[in-house]
Write a protein that holds these residues in place. Structure first.
Motif, PDB file in Angstrom:
ATOM      1  N   LEU A 164     -36.679 -51.867  11.264  1.00 16.75           N
ATOM      2  CA  LEU A 164     -35.360 -51.772  10.645  1.00 16.75           C
ATOM      3  C   LEU A 164     -34.423 -50.879  11.448  1.00 16.75           C
ATOM      4  O   LEU A 164     -33.217 -51.123  11.493  1.00 16.75           O
ATOM      5  CB  LEU A 164     -35.494 -51.255   9.213  1.00 16.75           C
ATOM      6  CG  LEU A 164     -36.249 -52.178   8.255  1.00 16.75           C
ATOM      7  CD1 LEU A 164     -36.281 -51.587   6.853  1.00 16.75           C
ATOM      8  CD2 LEU A 164     -35.624 -53.561   8.224  1.00 16.75           C
ATOM      9  N   ARG A 218     -31.719 -53.624  11.917  1.00 18.57           N
ATOM     10  CA  ARG A 218     -30.857 -53.650  10.736  1.00 18.57           C
ATOM     11  C   ARG A 218     -29.894 -52.462  10.670  1.00 18.57           C
ATOM     12  O   ARG A 218     -28.735 -52.624  10.273  1.00 18.57           O
ATOM     13  CB  ARG A 218     -31.708 -53.694   9.457  1.00 18.57           C
ATOM     14  CG  ARG A 218     -32.404 -55.017   9.188  1.00 18.57           C
ATOM     15  CD  ARG A 218     -31.413 -56.128   8.963  1.00 18.57           C
ATOM     16  NE  ARG A 218     -32.061 -57.407   8.663  1.00 18.57           N
ATOM     17  CZ  ARG A 218     -31.521 -58.587   8.917  1.00 18.57           C
ATOM     18  NH1 ARG A 218     -30.324 -58.669   9.488  1.00 18.57           N
ATOM     19  NH2 ARG A 218     -32.158 -59.696   8.616  1.00 18.57           N
ATOM     20  N   GLU A 247     -36.374 -60.968   4.241  1.00 19.00           N
ATOM     21  CA  GLU A 247     -36.676 -61.151   5.661  1.00 19.00           C
ATOM     22  C   GLU A 247     -37.694 -62.276   5.824  1.00 19.00           C
ATOM     23  O   GLU A 247     -38.712 -62.317   5.120  1.00 19.00           O
ATOM     24  CB  GLU A 247     -37.246 -59.863   6.260  1.00 19.00           C
ATOM     25  CG  GLU A 247     -36.346 -58.651   6.138  1.00 19.00           C
ATOM     26  CD  GLU A 247     -35.084 -58.736   6.979  1.00 19.00           C
ATOM     27  OE1 GLU A 247     -34.930 -59.712   7.745  1.00 19.00           O
ATOM     28  OE2 GLU A 247     -34.241 -57.823   6.881  1.00 19.00           O
ATOM     29  N   THR A 259     -35.861 -56.225   2.908  1.00 19.00           N
ATOM     30  CA  THR A 259     -35.372 -54.932   3.360  1.00 19.00           C
ATOM     31  C   THR A 259     -34.824 -54.229   2.134  1.00 19.00           C
ATOM     32  O   THR A 259     -33.898 -54.729   1.481  1.00 19.00           O
ATOM     33  CB  THR A 259     -34.265 -55.090   4.420  1.00 19.00           C
ATOM     34  OG1 THR A 259     -34.844 -55.553   5.635  1.00 19.00           O
ATOM     35  CG2 THR A 259     -33.586 -53.747   4.687  1.00 19.00           C
ATOM     36  N   SER A 302     -25.304 -55.799   4.792  1.00 21.32           N
ATOM     37  CA  SER A 302     -26.394 -56.686   4.373  1.00 21.32           C
ATOM     38  C   SER A 302     -25.855 -57.979   3.780  1.00 21.32           C
ATOM     39  O   SER A 302     -26.437 -59.053   3.983  1.00 21.32           O
ATOM     40  CB  SER A 302     -27.288 -55.974   3.354  1.00 21.32           C
ATOM     41  OG  SER A 302     -27.882 -54.828   3.935  1.00 21.32           O
ATOM     42  N   ALA A 344     -24.947 -60.166   6.637  1.00 19.45           N
ATOM     43  CA  ALA A 344     -26.158 -60.702   7.257  1.00 19.45           C
ATOM     44  C   ALA A 344     -26.735 -61.833   6.430  1.00 19.45           C
ATOM     45  O   ALA A 344     -27.213 -62.839   6.955  1.00 19.45           O
ATOM     46  CB  ALA A 344     -27.185 -59.601   7.429  1.00 19.45           C
TER      47      ALA A 344
END
Length: 300
Positions: free
Chosen positions: A100, A104, A163, A266, A291, A294
């Motif tokens: 991460l 991320r 994920e 996540t 997020s 994403a």
């Protein structure tokens, strides 16, 4: 016992590094060392163990941190009331595992920094199985974890996005040539991250399909797993986000095998009893925004 000593102790506990703590607090390293030594002498206990180059909290240090954390949080809250919330300053400590951190968090850090350049971000890479403890110890404000749905009575845990995990091999691997895989095709070595919580989920998924001919090789990080798979050593078990570049270049290919019952997210988490300062709240909001983008990109 002075307030500055307590603040210094909290910063050293967060960074686990005297020089780094001194840099954040604008002290010289010797001043930090002197403050911690004076605090230890007054308390009559060691707060840190110096194991070679590694600095770790002692049991007494962990207990002390837990008790002073709420008092220091209250002081931070009082300071925030009289400061301009549009120009935040201070320190925020984030912990996450290596995956991460690399794939991320950079986008979250970038957005947060663009909004609050005066806030100093401290990041600590922590193995997935130890992340919750950093919240209980008070050494992290917010953590990010890869795991199945997490239920906790002491932590606030927010899933940000799911994920996708796949199995990847080199283009010249025997399994890469097969359009459809059968259970009997799986034999040999699967490469996975050491200590990852999703290894148990992976085992469960394969056991349901009656596959028991797999051996495992453990690695410390995703990069090592990728490089071994690229060189033809085994099958890499990784989140898709970690191999996007390698797949695009043709160094790795995804096997046509679906792990339908594997649901890993996540997660973002913080302690329920922790005061959420304007800095923390702003960071949480930035994480949610990044997020969401994403997640939208995944569905396009």
């Amino acid at each position: 016992m002075e307030l500055r000593q307590l603040n210094t102790f909290r910063m050293v506990a967060s960074t686990l590094n005297f020089s780094r703590a001194a840099e954040v607090l604008n002290y010289v390293p010797s001043n930090v060392t002197m403050q911690i030594k004076a605090l230890e002498e007054e308390l009559g206990v060691r707060l840190f163990d110096r194991l070679g180059k590694q600095l770790v909290l002692t049991t007494a240090g962990k207990r002390f941190l837990t008790h002073i954390q709420s008092a220091l949080d209250k002081l931070d809250e009082a300071r925030s009331v009289v400061h301009d919330k549009e120009n935040l300053s201070g320190t925020l400590t984030i912990s996450a595992n290596e995956v991460l951190c690399a794939y991320r968090l950079p986008a979250i850090f970038k957005l947060f920094r663009s909004r609050h350049p005066g806030v100093r971000l401290i990041f600590r890479s922590v193995p997935n199985q130890e992340l919750k403890q950093t919240l209980f110890d008070g050494t992290a404000d917010v953590v990010f974890m890869l795991d199945e749905t997490i239920l906790s009575t002491r932590l606030t845990v927010e899933p940000l996005l799911e994920e996708t995990f796949r199995l990847f091999v080199a283009p010249d691997h025997p399994l890469a040539k097969q359009p459809v895989l059968q259970q009997e095709d799986f034999h040999g070595e699967v490469l996975h991250e050491k200590g990852c919580t999703y290894r148990t989920m992976f085992d469960r998924s394969f056991e349901k399909k009656g596959i028991d001919s797999i051996t495992y090789l453990e690695f410390q990080n995703a990069e090592a797993i990728k490089q071994c798979a690229i060189s033809g050593i085994g099958i890499a078990f990784l989140p898709e986000i970690t191999v996007e570049a390698e797949v695009e270049r043709g160094d790795l290919v995804a096997l046509p095998w679906q792990l339908s019952d594997l649901h890993v997210y996540t997660h973002m988490a913080w302690h329920k009893e922790k005061w959420l300062s304007p800095i923390i709240l702003s960071f949480i909001e930035a994480a949610r925004e990044v997020s969401a983008i994403a997640e939208e990109n995944k569905t396009v």
